[in-house]
Design an enzyme around this catalytic site. Structure first.
Site, PDB file in Angstrom:
ATOM      1  N   LYS A  14      43.241  24.951  38.491  1.00  0.00           N
ATOM      2  CA  LYS A  14      44.546  25.445  38.015  1.00  0.00           C
ATOM      3  C   LYS A  14      45.468  25.758  39.196  1.00  0.00           C
ATOM      4  O   LYS A  14      46.607  25.306  39.248  1.00  0.00           O
ATOM      5  CB  LYS A  14      44.398  26.734  37.180  1.00  0.00           C
ATOM      6  CG  LYS A  14      43.477  26.645  36.008  1.00  0.00           C
ATOM      7  CD  LYS A  14      43.397  27.974  35.260  1.00  0.00           C
ATOM      8  CE  LYS A  14      42.828  29.111  36.084  1.00  0.00           C
ATOM      9  NZ  LYS A  14      41.379  29.021  36.335  1.00  0.00           N
ATOM     10  N   ARG A  90      44.778  34.733  29.594  1.00  0.00           N
ATOM     11  CA  ARG A  90      43.320  34.614  29.646  1.00  0.00           C
ATOM     12  C   ARG A  90      42.651  35.283  28.446  1.00  0.00           C
ATOM     13  O   ARG A  90      41.421  35.264  28.356  1.00  0.00           O
ATOM     14  CB  ARG A  90      42.823  35.297  30.927  1.00  0.00           C
ATOM     15  CG  ARG A  90      42.493  34.331  32.067  1.00  0.00           C
ATOM     16  CD  ARG A  90      42.071  35.155  33.271  1.00  0.00           C
ATOM     17  NE  ARG A  90      41.270  34.427  34.189  1.00  0.00           N
ATOM     18  CZ  ARG A  90      41.722  33.867  35.311  1.00  0.00           C
ATOM     19  NH1 ARG A  90      43.007  33.914  35.604  1.00  0.00           N
ATOM     20  NH2 ARG A  90      40.899  33.263  36.125  1.00  0.00           N
ATOM     21  N   ARG A 129      34.725  27.318  48.256  1.00  0.00           N
ATOM     22  CA  ARG A 129      35.907  28.129  48.603  1.00  0.00           C
ATOM     23  C   ARG A 129      35.479  29.485  49.154  1.00  0.00           C
ATOM     24  O   ARG A 129      36.102  30.005  50.069  1.00  0.00           O
ATOM     25  CB  ARG A 129      36.802  28.316  47.378  1.00  0.00           C
ATOM     26  CG  ARG A 129      38.074  29.096  47.710  1.00  0.00           C
ATOM     27  CD  ARG A 129      39.049  29.142  46.569  1.00  0.00           C
ATOM     28  NE  ARG A 129      38.464  29.787  45.407  1.00  0.00           N
ATOM     29  CZ  ARG A 129      39.037  29.838  44.211  1.00  0.00           C
ATOM     30  NH1 ARG A 129      40.204  29.273  44.029  1.00  0.00           N
ATOM     31  NH2 ARG A 129      38.453  30.450  43.207  1.00  0.00           N
ATOM     32  N   ARG A 135      36.814  34.791  49.793  1.00  0.00           N
ATOM     33  CA  ARG A 135      37.237  35.587  48.619  1.00  0.00           C
ATOM     34  C   ARG A 135      36.005  36.286  48.068  1.00  0.00           C
ATOM     35  O   ARG A 135      35.028  35.608  47.722  1.00  0.00           O
ATOM     36  CB  ARG A 135      37.845  34.641  47.572  1.00  0.00           C
ATOM     37  CG  ARG A 135      39.283  34.974  47.231  1.00  0.00           C
ATOM     38  CD  ARG A 135      39.861  33.970  46.283  1.00  0.00           C
ATOM     39  NE  ARG A 135      39.448  34.191  44.902  1.00  0.00           N
ATOM     40  CZ  ARG A 135      39.944  33.525  43.863  1.00  0.00           C
ATOM     41  NH1 ARG A 135      40.876  32.616  44.062  1.00  0.00           N
ATOM     42  NH2 ARG A 135      39.533  33.775  42.649  1.00  0.00           N
ATOM     43  N   ARG A 147      32.148  35.603  35.811  1.00  0.00           N
ATOM     44  CA  ARG A 147      33.498  35.063  35.537  1.00  0.00           C
ATOM     45  C   ARG A 147      33.422  33.930  34.510  1.00  0.00           C
ATOM     46  O   ARG A 147      34.261  33.832  33.608  1.00  0.00           O
ATOM     47  CB  ARG A 147      34.136  34.555  36.833  1.00  0.00           C
ATOM     48  CG  ARG A 147      34.617  35.701  37.714  1.00  0.00           C
ATOM     49  CD  ARG A 147      34.779  35.298  39.160  1.00  0.00           C
ATOM     50  NE  ARG A 147      35.813  34.307  39.380  1.00  0.00           N
ATOM     51  CZ  ARG A 147      35.960  33.632  40.523  1.00  0.00           C
ATOM     52  NH1 ARG A 147      35.135  33.867  41.534  1.00  0.00           N
ATOM     53  NH2 ARG A 147      36.925  32.755  40.661  1.00  0.00           N
TER      54      ARG A 147
END
Ligand code: B4P
Length: 199
Positions: A14, A90, A129, A135, A147
């Site tokens: 996204k 969401r 990532r 992160r 998640r």
């Protein structure tokens, strides 16, 4: 006019696609994940609350993100040629709130583009990532699984919400980033044409 929601599971692309799309179209990119990370880095009260949820792989409370998005929509409500929402809505409550906000501004969504990819691919991308960007919510496999669980339980019903409104367009999110981008643009062109025909 492009008032678009980019929808999908964590790691589906996204953010990646929204950046390319908004740069090409010259319209605002509204990412609730990015907005929340700014609050976290600034150490605001909102940021501290958001960080607690994000670090556990939970969603931040609806009221917090809805208020953030309303601020951004009002800021960009200057006759510009649309926006791309990335990571919002969401939950179904967020989707209903978005309809209300847009209604107050005399606007409506043009399309919801849902990207799809197998869970194994999502987990691999997020892990990559995590190594590159550090992160915190990407680094711990248990948090990533949480998640994905939140997505299945709370976010996936948003897809049905938009399917019921005839706005949903589903695209394959695996493959070359530029090719996916091209498919998104073609899809939005088609949606815009259909929209004009039905107006
Ligand atoms: P987000 O920042 O939205 O994070 P995300 O869902 O993991 O997706 P993201 O957009 O970052 O990743 P992308 O798919 O682009 O949210 C973070 C957290 O904030 C949430 O967990 C939640 O706690 C909170 N939050 C945000 N919005 C909220 C809301 N509305 N309500 C409540 N809480 C909210 O890309 C992933 C990786 O894949 C990238 O590294 C990219 O390089 C790579 N990639 C992309 N496309 C690829 C392709 N085609 N092939 C290979 N790799 C690809």
């Amino acid at each position: 006019m492009h008032r678009t929601v980019l929808f999908g599971a964590p790691g589906v692309g996204k953010g990646t696609q929204a950046k390319l799309l908004t740069a090409a179209l010259g319209i605002p990119h509204i990412s609730t994940g990015d907005l929340l990370r700014v609050e976290v880095r600034s150490g605001t009260v909102l940021g501290l609350e958001a960080k607690a949820a994000m670090d556990r792989g939970q969603l931040v409370p609806d009221a917090v993100v809805i208020a953030m998005v309303e601020t951004m929509l009002r800021r960009h409500d200057n006759g510009s040629s649309g926006f791309v929402l990335d990571g919002f809505p969401r939950t179904v409550a967020q989707a209903e709130a978005l309809d209300e906000m847009l209604g107050r501004l005399g606007q409506r969504l043009d399309a919801v583009v849902a990207l799809e990819a197998p869970e194994s691919e999502l987990i691999a991308r997020i892990a990559r990532r995590g190594q590159i960007e550090g992160r915190t919510d990407d680094e711990d496999v248990a948090v990533v699984r949480a998640r994905l669980g939140q997505y299945a339980e709370k976010t996936r019903p948003v897809r049905d919400y938009y399917e019921g409104k005839g706005l949903l367009r589903v695209l394959n999110g695996t493959g070359e980033i530029d090719e996916i981008q091209q498919q998104i643009r073609t899809t939005l062109q088609t949606a815009a044409t259909e929209h004009n025909l039905s107006a």
